[in-house]
Design a protein around this motif. Sequence first.
Motif, short mmCIF file in Angstrom:
data_model
loop_
_atom_site.label_atom_id
_atom_site.label_comp_id
_atom_site.label_asym_id
_atom_site.label_seq_id
_atom_site.Cartn_x
_atom_site.Cartn_y
_atom_site.Cartn_z
N TYR A 83 0.82 -1.21 0.00
CA TYR A 83 0.00 0.00 0.00
C TYR A 83 0.85 1.27 0.00
O TYR A 83 0.49 2.26 -0.62
N TYR B 104 -0.13 5.19 -0.12
CA TYR B 104 -0.84 5.23 1.15
C TYR B 104 0.14 5.40 2.31
O TYR B 104 1.29 4.93 2.23
N LYS C 299 -4.85 7.95 1.82
CA LYS C 299 -4.24 8.54 0.63
C LYS C 299 -5.10 9.71 0.19
O LYS C 299 -6.33 9.60 0.14
#
Length: 139
Positions: free
Chosen positions: A112, A117, A136
Amino acid sequence: MRTVVYDDLPEEARKIREMVFMQEQGFEEEFDTIDDYAKHLILFDGEVAAGTCRFFLDRERKQYVIGRIAVLRQYRGQHLGAELLEQAEIQIKRAGGETVILHAQKQAEPFYEKQGYAEYGAPDFEEGCPHVWMFKKLN
């Protein structure tokens, strides 16, 4: 590959999640009431459902949430997880979302992070598996 968005949980998504989360990873509480109002994405390889995820607006948090990202074993390593995330983010932007959050398994955090993120908050556990909240900002 093509992505299809559904208003209801399709059987193909159910089967992928059962295989990945329940059979492979041992989770027991895979399905919940969120499935009733979430949008469900399926990534198809021809007529074969290769991966799935869901997204929804969490009214309490006032945030869009992406979750239940799962790719069948034979399709892993082909960046389909990243494709599912990107397609969900596109749908969220179209709906007016500016940020998105997800509850990632701690072991998947590097994946991620590569998708933009960042972790926030303290790690917690879901069915004994360490998870972390990530967010995000969508451009």
